[in-house]
Design an enzyme around this catalytic site. Structure first.
Site, mmCIF file in Angstrom:
data_model
loop_
_atom_site.group_PDB
_atom_site.id
_atom_site.type_symbol
_atom_site.label_atom_id
_atom_site.label_comp_id
_atom_site.label_asym_id
_atom_site.label_seq_id
_atom_site.Cartn_x
_atom_site.Cartn_y
_atom_site.Cartn_z
ATOM 1 N N GLY A 154 3.434 -1.457 4.279
ATOM 2 C CA GLY A 154 3.223 0.229 3.811
ATOM 3 C C GLY A 154 4.386 0.390 3.542
ATOM 4 N N GLY A 155 4.985 0.971 4.171
ATOM 5 C CA GLY A 155 6.337 1.849 4.649
ATOM 6 C C GLY A 155 7.410 0.765 3.388
ATOM 7 N N GLY A 203 2.307 2.558 11.010
ATOM 8 C CA GLY A 203 3.339 3.291 11.139
ATOM 9 C C GLY A 203 3.266 4.351 12.151
ATOM 10 C CD GLU A 213 -6.086 -1.724 8.377
ATOM 11 O OE1 GLU A 213 -4.474 -1.015 7.717
ATOM 12 O OE2 GLU A 213 -7.069 -0.484 8.029
ATOM 13 C CG ASN A 247 -1.984 1.402 1.177
ATOM 14 O OD1 ASN A 247 -1.917 2.354 0.265
ATOM 15 N ND2 ASN A 247 -1.981 1.715 2.528
ATOM 16 C CG HIS A 259 -5.564 1.484 5.292
ATOM 17 N ND1 HIS A 259 -5.453 2.589 6.110
ATOM 18 C CD2 HIS A 259 -4.589 0.721 4.905
ATOM 19 C CE1 HIS A 259 -3.729 2.072 6.173
ATOM 20 N NE2 HIS A 259 -3.654 1.042 5.710
ATOM 21 C CE LYS A 305 0.040 2.988 4.431
ATOM 22 N NZ LYS A 305 -0.044 3.486 6.225
#
Length: 253
Positions: A231-232, A171, A165, A8, A93, A10
């Site tokens: 994510g990251g 994050g 999640e 993702n 999300h 984002k």
């Protein structure tokens, strides 16, 4: 079961960085019978990403509206999603829920728009730290899934991917313990088993909460974890590729 590894992105990237990222991801080698890959870029870059990645890598949108068309400035419809050639859609999300006040009803309405299409929906659920510490984890997850489980057929539910999640681990660099992850995935599967045992056995439940190369092997090896929503770490081709490699090894052993 085949592992599903999703990135993702984002609201990150530009044409240059995304081109580099796609080039890097295109180099990873894996057995498509054991691992499936998908990425979710910002909507303005979707066509670029589709053209720059191998066909075997799925591409999805991070959000749609539940309206079909009309005077809804800034929104993207399910029809548009299909028209541009997307394979996946993220729904619900935690950032959509917290920043844009998306409700469980909104999540269901969006899911209902694509459930009978060729798009694979990835429905995100998860609890806050307060929910977990106050003993409301199971209640929160069951509530988030209730409209979906009560209103879709088994055949429709079989098309859904569920992404667990924990909000407190997104994050933040904080990762849920392996025991917490497995217990929660097992609980989610038990909710599905009440609808249909075969469905519960075959549906993909993936983990999304600070999953990265260094913990991927342990998390992806858990019996009820069928993949990851990253994510990251998905913004760095080398790290994302290493997660894919770990998934491939696990499914080969």
């Amino acid at each position: 079961m085949q592992k599903l590894i999703m990135g993702n992105w984002k609201m990150n990237g530009n044409s240059t960085s995304i081109k580099e990222l796609c080039s890097g991801i295109s180099q990873v080698q894996y057995d498509t019978s054991r691992v499936a890959i998908a990425v979710f870029p910002s909507s303005v870059y979707v066509k670029e990403v589709i053209s720059q990645l191998p066909e075997k890598v799925g591409v999805g949108l991070q959000n749609i509206t539940f309206y079909d068309d009309g005077a809804y400035t800034g929104e993207i419809s399910a029809r548009m999603l299909e028209d541009i050639g997307c394979d996946y859609l993220l729904i619900g999300h935690s950032e959509r829920r917290s920043l844009f006040a998306e409700s469980d009803e909104d999540v269901f309405k969006k899911l209902n728009k694509i459930i009978d299409t060729t798009i694979t929906p990835v429905v995100c659920i998860g609890e806050s730290l307060d929910d977990r510490q106050s003993g409301k984890l199971k209640q929160v997850l069951a509530t988030q899934l209730s409209l979906i489980l009560e209103n879709l057929s088994v055949e429709q539910l079989a098309k859904v991917v569920i992404a667990y999640e924990p909000v407190w681990a997104i994050g933040t660099g904080v990762v849920a313990s392996l025991e917490q992850i497995q217990e929660t995935h097992q609980f989610i599967r038990s909710l599905l088993a009440k609808v249909d045992e075969r469905l519960a056995k075959n549906i993909k439940i993936v983990y999304g909460g600070s999953l990265k190369a260094e913990n991927a092997k342990d998390i992806l090896s858990l019996p009820d974890v069928d993949g990851g929503l990253i994510g990251g770490a998905s913004l760095k081709a080398a790290e994302f590729n290493e997660i894919i490699n770990q998934a491939n090894k696990i499914c080969t052993e």
